[in-house]
Design a protein around this motif. Structure first.
Motif, PDB file in Angstrom:
ATOM      1  N   SER A 144       0.840  -1.196   0.000  1.00 29.96           N
ATOM      2  CA  SER A 144       0.000   0.000   0.000  1.00 29.96           C
ATOM      3  C   SER A 144       0.876   1.247   0.000  1.00 29.96           C
ATOM      4  O   SER A 144       2.037   1.197  -0.386  1.00 29.96           O
ATOM      5  CB  SER A 144      -0.993  -0.032   1.167  1.00 29.96           C
ATOM      6  N   THR A 145       0.322   2.379   0.437  1.00 30.39           N
ATOM      7  CA  THR A 145       1.049   3.640   0.366  1.00 30.39           C
ATOM      8  C   THR A 145       1.212   4.237   1.759  1.00 30.39           C
ATOM      9  O   THR A 145       0.538   3.845   2.700  1.00 30.39           O
ATOM     10  CB  THR A 145       0.307   4.669  -0.513  1.00 30.39           C
ATOM     11  N   ILE A 146       2.092   5.214   1.873  1.00 30.47           N
ATOM     12  CA  ILE A 146       2.367   5.843   3.163  1.00 30.47           C
ATOM     13  C   ILE A 146       1.097   6.446   3.768  1.00 30.47           C
ATOM     14  O   ILE A 146       0.992   6.580   4.985  1.00 30.47           O
ATOM     15  CB  ILE A 146       3.502   6.887   3.064  1.00 30.47           C
ATOM     16  N   TRP A 147       0.106   6.762   2.942  1.00 28.04           N
ATOM     17  CA  TRP A 147      -1.139   7.331   3.463  1.00 28.04           C
ATOM     18  C   TRP A 147      -1.939   6.296   4.250  1.00 28.04           C
ATOM     19  O   TRP A 147      -2.861   6.648   4.970  1.00 28.04           O
ATOM     20  CB  TRP A 147      -1.973   7.935   2.325  1.00 28.04           C
ATOM     21  N   GLN A 148      -1.564   5.012   4.155  1.00 22.45           N
ATOM     22  CA  GLN A 148      -2.198   3.962   4.957  1.00 22.45           C
ATOM     23  C   GLN A 148      -1.316   3.561   6.145  1.00 22.45           C
ATOM     24  O   GLN A 148      -1.552   2.540   6.780  1.00 22.45           O
ATOM     25  CB  GLN A 148      -2.471   2.710   4.112  1.00 22.45           C
ATOM     26  N   ALA A 149      -0.315   4.350   6.478  1.00 21.83           N
ATOM     27  CA  ALA A 149       0.639   3.996   7.543  1.00 21.83           C
ATOM     28  C   ALA A 149      -0.053   3.707   8.869  1.00 21.83           C
ATOM     29  O   ALA A 149       0.357   2.797   9.596  1.00 21.83           O
ATOM     30  CB  ALA A 149       1.683   5.094   7.723  1.00 21.83           C
ATOM     31  N   LEU A 150      -1.093   4.436   9.191  1.00 15.20           N
ATOM     32  CA  LEU A 150      -1.760   4.226  10.478  1.00 15.20           C
ATOM     33  C   LEU A 150      -2.514   2.896  10.539  1.00 15.20           C
ATOM     34  O   LEU A 150      -2.913   2.456  11.621  1.00 15.20           O
ATOM     35  CB  LEU A 150      -2.688   5.397  10.796  1.00 15.20           C
ATOM     36  N   ASP A 151      -2.683   2.227   9.396  1.00 14.82           N
ATOM     37  CA  ASP A 151      -3.294   0.895   9.374  1.00 14.82           C
ATOM     38  C   ASP A 151      -2.332  -0.165   9.915  1.00 14.82           C
ATOM     39  O   ASP A 151      -2.742  -1.306  10.131  1.00 14.82           O
ATOM     40  CB  ASP A 151      -3.698   0.503   7.945  1.00 14.82           C
ATOM     41  N   TYR A 152      -1.058   0.180  10.080  1.00 14.26           N
ATOM     42  CA  TYR A 152      -0.024  -0.756  10.527  1.00 14.26           C
ATOM     43  C   TYR A 152       0.684  -0.180  11.756  1.00 14.26           C
ATOM     44  O   TYR A 152       1.833   0.259  11.681  1.00 14.26           O
ATOM     45  CB  TYR A 152       0.967  -1.024   9.389  1.00 14.26           C
ATOM     46  N   PRO A 153       0.005  -0.156  12.902  1.00 13.58           N
ATOM     47  CA  PRO A 153       0.593   0.460  14.095  1.00 13.58           C
ATOM     48  C   PRO A 153       1.799  -0.320  14.619  1.00 13.58           C
ATOM     49  O   PRO A 153       1.899  -1.534  14.444  1.00 13.58           O
ATOM     50  CB  PRO A 153      -0.557   0.434  15.107  1.00 13.58           C
TER      51      PRO A 153
END
Length: 190
Positions: A144-153
């Motif tokens: 995915s992209t850095i904009w989904q970073a919070l999906d991977y705490p």
């Protein structure tokens, strides 16, 4: 899992073979052409195929894929890193540099608990760039992209990365060169 780091400025004088590139790849910027030629050479060595016969496709977020091997690449300033594994992998390297507003960027890549820790420690650059490389490696692992970073705490404890259970992923930190931060994320063997 293994990774290789290269100095881009040193590679420009090493005679990288760009004849293995596709027509589309030949239109890339010089730095990107060099990275792709180097990637093709390493894939060819590992897959025992001619470099120009390797078919590289992209997922919907632009992650390059090749049948038969899992890999990822990252570059920052003068460094290029290629990472390989028998299962999905993501890698990121970051050169430490001056950023005006770490406190504005941190909430985009850090979960609440990590953000609280970051603020409590004085918002230092070393922790920020380590977290950035962890976040990038995790999103690249998942395609995915850095904009989904919070999906991977994650939580960074000194040099150890803690992921929420059930963690099917490992994250390792490394220092590719002084002033750089690196992280590689990969699937745990079953």
């Amino acid at each position: 899992m293994d990774y290789l780091c290269y100095s881009i400025s040193e590679l420009t004088h090493s005679g990288i073979d760009e004849s293995v590139l596709t027509e589309e790849e030949k239109a890339f910027s010089p730095q990107r052409r060099m990275a792709r030629a180097l990637l093709r050479a390493e894939l060819a060595r590992r897959l025992h195929l001619p470099a120009d016969k390797i078919i590289i496709t992209l997922n919907e977020h632009g992650k390059p894929l090749v049948n038969g091997i899992c890999f990822n690449l990252s570059h920052s300033a003068d460094l290029l890193c290629l990472a390989f594994h028998h299962a999905d992998i993501g890698v990121d390297i970051q050169q430490e540099r001056k950023l005006r507003s770490l406190h504005h960027l941190a909430p985009r890549i850090m979960c609440e608990q990590q953000l609280e820790h970051f603020r409590k420690n004085g918002e230092n650059a070393a922790e920020f760039f380590s977290c950035w490389s962890i976040a990038e490696a995790l999103v690249k692992l998942h395609g995915s992209t850095i904009w989904q970073a919070l999906d991977y705490p994650f939580i960074l404890h000194a040099n150890r990365v803690e992921l929420p259970p059930p963690a099917q992923t490992e994250v390792e930190l490394f220092t590719p060169r002084p002033g750089y931060y690196g992280a590689v994320a990969y699937r745990k063997p079953s």
